[in-house]
Write a protein that holds these residues in place. Structure first.
Motif, PDB file in Angstrom:
ATOM      1  N   THR A  48      57.356 -38.198 -40.359  1.00 24.50           N
ATOM      2  CA  THR A  48      57.603 -38.193 -41.803  1.00 24.50           C
ATOM      3  C   THR A  48      58.365 -36.938 -42.189  1.00 24.50           C
ATOM      4  OG1 THR A  48      55.528 -37.072 -42.301  1.00 24.50           O
ATOM      5  CG2 THR A  48      55.480 -39.493 -42.241  1.00 24.50           C
ATOM      6  N   GLU A  49      58.916 -36.953 -43.391  1.00 21.23           N
ATOM      7  CA  GLU A  49      59.733 -35.828 -43.839  1.00 21.23           C
ATOM      8  C   GLU A  49      58.930 -34.552 -44.072  1.00 21.23           C
ATOM      9  OE1 GLU A  49      61.620 -36.325 -47.650  1.00 21.23           O
ATOM     10  OE2 GLU A  49      59.832 -37.252 -48.490  1.00 21.23           O
ATOM     11  N   ASN A  50      57.616 -34.655 -44.222  1.00 23.15           N
ATOM     12  CA  ASN A  50      56.814 -33.449 -44.446  1.00 23.15           C
ATOM     13  C   ASN A  50      56.261 -32.850 -43.153  1.00 23.15           C
ATOM     14  OD1 ASN A  50      54.906 -35.410 -43.940  1.00 23.15           O
ATOM     15  ND2 ASN A  50      53.507 -34.732 -45.541  1.00 23.15           N
ATOM     16  N   GLY A  51      56.711 -33.323 -41.986  1.00 19.88           N
ATOM     17  CA  GLY A  51      56.344 -32.708 -40.715  1.00 19.88           C
ATOM     18  C   GLY A  51      55.252 -33.399 -39.947  1.00 19.88           C
ATOM     19  N   ILE A  52      54.738 -34.514 -40.426  1.00 17.17           N
ATOM     20  CA  ILE A  52      53.731 -35.256 -39.674  1.00 17.17           C
ATOM     21  C   ILE A  52      54.447 -36.036 -38.577  1.00 17.17           C
ATOM     22  CG2 ILE A  52      51.999 -37.075 -39.770  1.00 17.17           C
ATOM     23  CD1 ILE A  52      51.501 -36.232 -42.691  1.00 17.17           C
ATOM     24  N   TYR A  53      53.900 -35.957 -37.362  1.00 20.61           N
ATOM     25  CA  TYR A  53      54.521 -36.629 -36.216  1.00 20.61           C
ATOM     26  C   TYR A  53      53.419 -37.107 -35.276  1.00 20.61           C
ATOM     27  CZ  TYR A  53      56.977 -37.226 -31.795  1.00 20.61           C
ATOM     28  OH  TYR A  53      57.463 -37.729 -30.621  1.00 20.61           O
ATOM     29  N   GLU A  54      53.619 -38.270 -34.664  1.00 19.40           N
ATOM     30  CA  GLU A  54      52.693 -38.769 -33.649  1.00 19.40           C
ATOM     31  C   GLU A  54      53.454 -39.603 -32.629  1.00 19.40           C
ATOM     32  OE1 GLU A  54      48.313 -40.775 -33.165  1.00 19.40           O
ATOM     33  OE2 GLU A  54      49.284 -40.880 -35.110  1.00 19.40           O
ATOM     34  N   PHE A  72      50.356 -35.190 -31.429  1.00 19.60           N
ATOM     35  CA  PHE A  72      50.554 -35.306 -32.863  1.00 19.60           C
ATOM     36  C   PHE A  72      50.608 -33.914 -33.467  1.00 19.60           C
ATOM     37  CE2 PHE A  72      46.020 -35.597 -32.073  1.00 19.60           C
ATOM     38  CZ  PHE A  72      45.434 -34.781 -33.032  1.00 19.60           C
ATOM     39  N   ARG A  73      51.210 -33.817 -34.628  1.00 17.72           N
ATOM     40  CA  ARG A  73      51.288 -32.539 -35.337  1.00 17.72           C
ATOM     41  C   ARG A  73      51.337 -32.811 -36.835  1.00 17.72           C
ATOM     42  NH1 ARG A  73      56.789 -32.547 -33.036  1.00 17.72           N
ATOM     43  NH2 ARG A  73      58.174 -33.088 -34.742  1.00 17.72           N
ATOM     44  N   PHE A  74      50.917 -31.808 -37.584  1.00 16.74           N
ATOM     45  CA  PHE A  74      50.960 -31.893 -39.039  1.00 16.74           C
ATOM     46  C   PHE A  74      50.949 -30.485 -39.606  1.00 16.74           C
ATOM     47  CE2 PHE A  74      46.619 -32.382 -37.547  1.00 16.74           C
ATOM     48  CZ  PHE A  74      45.939 -31.403 -38.260  1.00 16.74           C
ATOM     49  N   PRO A  75      51.492 -30.324 -40.811  1.00 20.60           N
ATOM     50  CA  PRO A  75      51.508 -28.995 -41.416  1.00 20.60           C
ATOM     51  C   PRO A  75      50.155 -28.659 -42.042  1.00 20.60           C
ATOM     52  CG  PRO A  75      52.664 -30.556 -42.821  1.00 20.60           C
ATOM     53  CD  PRO A  75      52.264 -31.294 -41.583  1.00 20.60           C
ATOM     54  N   LEU A  76      49.719 -27.429 -41.853  1.00 19.92           N
ATOM     55  CA  LEU A  76      48.504 -26.934 -42.489  1.00 19.92           C
ATOM     56  C   LEU A  76      48.860 -26.336 -43.854  1.00 19.92           C
ATOM     57  CD1 LEU A  76      46.907 -25.208 -39.363  1.00 19.92           C
ATOM     58  CD2 LEU A  76      46.284 -27.397 -40.395  1.00 19.92           C
ATOM     59  N   PRO A  77      47.894 -26.167 -44.741  1.00 11.91           N
ATOM     60  CA  PRO A  77      48.195 -25.619 -46.067  1.00 11.91           C
ATOM     61  C   PRO A  77      48.858 -24.239 -46.036  1.00 11.91           C
ATOM     62  CG  PRO A  77      46.001 -26.568 -46.061  1.00 11.91           C
ATOM     63  CD  PRO A  77      46.497 -26.607 -44.646  1.00 11.91           C
ATOM     64  N   ASN A  78      48.600 -23.448 -44.969  1.00 10.57           N
ATOM     65  CA  ASN A  78      49.212 -22.119 -44.880  1.00 10.57           C
ATOM     66  C   ASN A  78      50.624 -22.156 -44.291  1.00 10.57           C
ATOM     67  OD1 ASN A  78      48.699 -22.633 -42.202  1.00 10.57           O
ATOM     68  ND2 ASN A  78      47.311 -20.915 -41.907  1.00 10.57           N
ATOM     69  N   GLY A  79      51.155 -23.349 -44.021  1.00  4.39           N
ATOM     70  CA  GLY A  79      52.518 -23.480 -43.523  1.00  4.39           C
ATOM     71  C   GLY A  79      52.633 -23.579 -42.016  1.00  4.39           C
ATOM     72  N   ILE A  80      51.588 -23.277 -41.288  1.00  2.78           N
ATOM     73  CA  ILE A  80      51.610 -23.379 -39.826  1.00  2.78           C
ATOM     74  C   ILE A  80      51.580 -24.850 -39.432  1.00  2.78           C
ATOM     75  CG2 ILE A  80      50.256 -22.924 -37.730  1.00  2.78           C
ATOM     76  CD1 ILE A  80      49.346 -20.335 -39.036  1.00  2.78           C
ATOM     77  N   GLN A  94      40.085 -35.948 -24.718  1.00  2.00           N
ATOM     78  CA  GLN A  94      40.305 -34.533 -24.426  1.00  2.00           C
ATOM     79  C   GLN A  94      41.565 -34.094 -25.147  1.00  2.00           C
ATOM     80  OE1 GLN A  94      40.668 -35.316 -20.292  1.00  2.00           O
ATOM     81  NE2 GLN A  94      38.862 -36.569 -20.585  1.00  2.00           N
ATOM     82  N   VAL A  95      41.432 -33.084 -25.972  1.00  4.09           N
ATOM     83  CA  VAL A  95      42.561 -32.612 -26.767  1.00  4.09           C
ATOM     84  C   VAL A  95      42.783 -31.129 -26.496  1.00  4.09           C
ATOM     85  CG1 VAL A  95      41.148 -32.102 -28.809  1.00  4.09           C
ATOM     86  CG2 VAL A  95      43.563 -32.600 -29.091  1.00  4.09           C
ATOM     87  N   ARG A  96      44.046 -30.744 -26.498  1.00  2.00           N
ATOM     88  CA  ARG A  96      44.440 -29.342 -26.327  1.00  2.00           C
ATOM     89  C   ARG A  96      45.316 -28.945 -27.503  1.00  2.00           C
ATOM     90  NH1 ARG A  96      46.277 -31.610 -21.731  1.00  2.00           N
ATOM     91  NH2 ARG A  96      48.370 -30.967 -22.260  1.00  2.00           N
ATOM     92  N   SER A  97      45.077 -27.750 -28.006  1.00  2.00           N
ATOM     93  CA  SER A  97      45.884 -27.234 -29.101  1.00  2.00           C
ATOM     94  C   SER A  97      45.626 -25.746 -29.244  1.00  2.00           C
ATOM     95  CB  SER A  97      45.534 -27.936 -30.412  1.00  2.00           C
ATOM     96  OG  SER A  97      46.219 -27.323 -31.484  1.00  2.00           O
ATOM     97  N   PRO A  98      46.668 -24.987 -29.589  1.00  2.00           N
ATOM     98  CA  PRO A  98      46.439 -23.559 -29.832  1.00  2.00           C
ATOM     99  C   PRO A  98      45.633 -23.298 -31.106  1.00  2.00           C
ATOM    100  CG  PRO A  98      48.777 -24.114 -30.071  1.00  2.00           C
ATOM    101  CD  PRO A  98      48.075 -25.345 -29.601  1.00  2.00           C
ATOM    102  N   VAL A  99      45.486 -24.277 -31.988  1.00  2.00           N
ATOM    103  CA  VAL A  99      44.724 -24.055 -33.217  1.00  2.00           C
ATOM    104  C   VAL A  99      43.236 -24.367 -33.060  1.00  2.00           C
ATOM    105  CG1 VAL A  99      46.727 -24.445 -34.710  1.00  2.00           C
ATOM    106  CG2 VAL A  99      45.216 -26.342 -34.177  1.00  2.00           C
ATOM    107  N   ILE A 100      42.827 -24.935 -31.921  1.00  2.00           N
ATOM    108  CA  ILE A 100      41.413 -25.199 -31.685  1.00  2.00           C
ATOM    109  C   ILE A 100      40.776 -23.912 -31.165  1.00  2.00           C
ATOM    110  CG2 ILE A 100      39.736 -26.497 -30.325  1.00  2.00           C
ATOM    111  CD1 ILE A 100      41.735 -28.790 -30.266  1.00  2.00           C
TER     112      ILE A 100
END
Length: 140
Positions: A48-54, A72-80, A94-100
């Motif tokens: 989507t145009e707001n940065g959501i991707y899967e 998948f990815r999505f924008p957080l309220p702080n812009g990250i 099993q999920v991997r992410s630098p934000v977890i």
């Protein structure tokens, strides 16, 4: 009786959460690709145009279930942008992410205690539910 019911509804309405709706913003879908061969194999991808991707790929699993992997990815309220990679199969999700958040490593003294316990267990030591040793091994 009708007055009582009407009064209760009025109280619930006034006491309930107050929502302030703004007009919804339309978010354009930039990409939406889908594939399904009807044999358990599929793939889909959207953005989507707001940065959501899967992006997900699925196939039949070894034990009759479904195996999927993707990202998948999505924008957080702080812009990250929160970015995730995952596998879902007979071993679970099993999920991997630098934000977890990840736990801190064990302090050196705790790691030593774990190593000592494993050595004792290998020599036959056992413990009860309260952590008291019930079987002593040779040499300990």
């Amino acid at each position: 009786m009708k007055l009582m019911i009407l009064s209760c509804l009025a109280v619930v309405t006034v006491a309930g959460p107050q929502f302030h709706f703004t007009s919804p913003r339309h978010i354009a879908i930039l990409r939406d690709n889908r594939f399904n061969d009807d044999n358990g194999n599929f793939q889909y991808e959207f953005e989507t145009e707001n940065g959501i991707y899967e992006n997900v790929v699925g196939r039949p699993g070894r034990s009759g279930g479904q195996t999927m992997d993707g990202s998948f990815r999505f924008p957080l309220p702080n812009g990250i942008i929160a970015d995730f990679q995952f596998v879902a199969d007979e071993n679970g999700y099993q999920v991997r992410s630098p934000v977890i958040p990840t736990p801190h490593p064990l302090p050196a003294h705790a790691a030593e205690q774990v190593a000592l316990t494993e050595q004792l267990r290998a020599r036959g030591a056992r413990w009860d539910e309260q952590g008291r040793r019930i079987a002593r091994s040779a040499g300990y």
